[in-house]
Motif scaffolding. Sequence first.
Motif, PDB file in Angstrom:
ATOM      1  N   TYR A  46       0.664  -1.209  -0.082  1.00 51.19           N
ATOM      2  CA  TYR A  46       0.152   0.078   0.062  1.00 51.19           C
ATOM      3  C   TYR A  46       0.861   1.294  -0.033  1.00 51.19           C
ATOM      4  N   GLU A  47       1.820   1.209   0.501  1.00 54.48           N
ATOM      5  CA  GLU A  47       2.930   2.313   0.656  1.00 54.48           C
ATOM      6  C   GLU A  47       3.333   2.598  -0.691  1.00 54.48           C
ATOM      7  N   ASP A  48       3.874   1.824  -1.252  1.00 53.30           N
ATOM      8  CA  ASP A  48       4.422   1.779  -2.725  1.00 53.30           C
ATOM      9  C   ASP A  48       3.332   2.503  -3.751  1.00 53.30           C
ATOM     10  N   SER A  49       1.842   1.909  -3.420  1.00 50.85           N
ATOM     11  CA  SER A  49       0.795   2.151  -4.379  1.00 50.85           C
ATOM     12  C   SER A  49       0.636   3.831  -3.854  1.00 50.85           C
ATOM     13  N   LEU A  50       0.719   4.214  -2.769  1.00 47.88           N
ATOM     14  CA  LEU A  50       0.609   5.421  -2.284  1.00 47.88           C
ATOM     15  C   LEU A  50       1.613   6.517  -3.072  1.00 47.88           C
ATOM     16  N   LYS A  51       2.979   6.148  -3.112  1.00 47.11           N
ATOM     17  CA  LYS A  51       4.010   6.709  -3.797  1.00 47.11           C
ATOM     18  C   LYS A  51       3.571   6.846  -5.205  1.00 47.11           C
ATOM     19  N   TYR A  52       3.144   5.675  -5.893  1.00 45.96           N
ATOM     20  CA  TYR A  52       2.505   5.895  -7.296  1.00 45.96           C
ATOM     21  C   TYR A  52       1.586   6.915  -7.457  1.00 45.96           C
ATOM     22  N   ILE A  53       0.731   6.787  -6.571  1.00 51.44           N
ATOM     23  CA  ILE A  53      -0.503   8.083  -6.685  1.00 51.44           C
ATOM     24  C   ILE A  53      -0.028   9.570  -6.262  1.00 51.44           C
ATOM     25  N   ARG A  54       1.029   9.664  -5.515  1.00 46.04           N
ATOM     26  CA  ARG A  54       1.538  11.057  -5.376  1.00 46.04           C
ATOM     27  C   ARG A  54       2.399  11.074  -6.433  1.00 46.04           C
ATOM     28  N   ASN A  55       3.089  10.192  -7.129  1.00 45.14           N
ATOM     29  CA  ASN A  55       3.706  10.623  -8.532  1.00 45.14           C
ATOM     30  C   ASN A  55       2.913  11.094  -9.491  1.00 45.14           C
ATOM     31  N   THR A  56       1.739  10.370  -9.393  1.00 47.76           N
ATOM     32  CA  THR A  56       0.646  10.747 -10.569  1.00 47.76           C
ATOM     33  C   THR A  56       0.035  11.978 -10.544  1.00 47.76           C
ATOM     34  N   PHE A  57      -0.297  12.379  -9.159  1.00 49.22           N
ATOM     35  CA  PHE A  57      -1.181  13.571  -8.897  1.00 49.22           C
ATOM     36  C   PHE A  57      -0.400  14.782  -8.542  1.00 49.22           C
ATOM     37  N   ASN A  58       0.691  14.571  -7.886  1.00 52.51           N
ATOM     38  CA  ASN A  58       1.426  15.728  -7.456  1.00 52.51           C
ATOM     39  C   ASN A  58       1.815  16.712  -8.409  1.00 52.51           C
ATOM     40  N   PRO A  59       2.252  16.271  -9.734  1.00 51.30           N
ATOM     41  CA  PRO A  59       2.520  17.179 -10.823  1.00 51.30           C
ATOM     42  C   PRO A  59       1.237  17.966 -11.108  1.00 51.30           C
ATOM     43  N   LEU A  60      -0.013  17.370 -11.012  1.00 54.09           N
ATOM     44  CA  LEU A  60      -1.244  17.778 -11.433  1.00 54.09           C
ATOM     45  C   LEU A  60      -1.842  19.147 -10.290  1.00 54.09           C
ATOM     46  N   GLY A  61      -0.865  19.177  -9.413  1.00 50.82           N
ATOM     47  CA  GLY A  61      -1.549  20.172  -8.297  1.00 50.82           C
ATOM     48  C   GLY A  61      -2.110  19.715  -7.093  1.00 50.82           C
ATOM     49  N   ILE A  62      -2.301  18.361  -7.170  1.00 54.53           N
ATOM     50  CA  ILE A  62      -2.999  17.629  -6.164  1.00 54.53           C
ATOM     51  C   ILE A  62      -1.659  17.122  -5.060  1.00 54.53           C
ATOM     52  N   GLU A  63      -1.598  18.040  -4.098  1.00 52.67           N
ATOM     53  CA  GLU A  63      -0.528  18.069  -3.381  1.00 52.67           C
ATOM     54  C   GLU A  63      -0.637  16.968  -2.103  1.00 52.67           C
ATOM     55  N   GLU A  64      -1.998  17.010  -1.657  1.00 55.42           N
ATOM     56  CA  GLU A  64      -2.053  16.640  -0.371  1.00 55.42           C
ATOM     57  C   GLU A  64      -2.950  15.311  -0.368  1.00 55.42           C
ATOM     58  N   ILE A  65      -2.460  13.883  -0.168  1.00 49.13           N
ATOM     59  CA  ILE A  65      -3.307  13.023  -0.618  1.00 49.13           C
ATOM     60  C   ILE A  65      -3.049  12.119   0.753  1.00 49.13           C
ATOM     61  N   GLU A  66      -4.189  11.483   1.470  1.00 49.95           N
ATOM     62  CA  GLU A  66      -4.105  10.703   2.549  1.00 49.95           C
ATOM     63  C   GLU A  66      -4.880   9.183   2.029  1.00 49.95           C
ATOM     64  N   MET A  67      -4.120   8.223   2.752  1.00 51.09           N
ATOM     65  CA  MET A  67      -4.501   7.009   2.317  1.00 51.09           C
ATOM     66  C   MET A  67      -5.139   6.311   3.458  1.00 51.09           C
ATOM     67  N   TRP A  68      -6.210   5.518   3.104  1.00 49.27           N
ATOM     68  CA  TRP A  68      -7.023   4.934   4.155  1.00 49.27           C
ATOM     69  C   TRP A  68      -7.052   3.213   3.873  1.00 49.27           C
ATOM     70  N   THR A  69      -6.705   2.385   4.557  1.00 49.18           N
ATOM     71  CA  THR A  69      -6.448   1.321   4.269  1.00 49.18           C
ATOM     72  C   THR A  69      -7.399   0.164   5.336  1.00 49.18           C
TER      73      THR A  69
END
Length: 205
Positions: A46-69
């Motif tokens: 899940y942590e690697d998945s979160l890194k992937y999602i941050r790498n996907t969305f951060n460049p689009l200006g979505i900087e704050e991302i929280e994960m629930w498992t």
Amino acid sequence: MGELILSGGGDAKQNQRVNSYFSKLIRHDKTLLYIPLAGDPSHRSYEDSLKYIRNTFNPLGIEEIEMWTELTNKTAEELERFTAIYFSGGSTTELLRAIRSSGFDEVLLSFYEKGGIIYGQSAGAIIFGRSIEHTLEETVHSEKPLDLANGFSIWAHYDSKDDGSIESYDSILALSEGAAVHMTKDEMHAIGEVYLFDRGTKQPL
């Protein structure tokens, strides 16, 4: 009522157009909630998945991302601080089981009914359809989907070679990889290659 972005799946490059569309739809001064529970953590943590999602969305200006498992005991009030919810792909039935068994389905419905925006990719999109009887997993499981997609079932990873299989079902939205549908209670807008199958007919959305 809320809004759905339902994606047919694919990698970050394929979904660049859909992700950009989503980014422009939501507020950037609030946090995006990420739920990865369709995925297999033994394949990708899940942590690697979160890194992937941050790498996907951060460049689009979505900087704050929280994960629930863990979805148990979550409340509608807790969801109010999020700009949107993003469900990634994997197992449709495992995701539905996590949502239903925890009671998060009612919380999620409240979020949607209050105008919340939900983005689901692949399995994360299929769960919002009317039925999952067309998926291979349905032969083993019978989890009830959330039925928020205006009476349609969702076929992800669509390819024209699937036409023969899809035509045996009614009211299917077929989403190609890299394509999505933006859906409200009253309207549907295709982003990329999306087809509507109904009673043996096929037409682009």
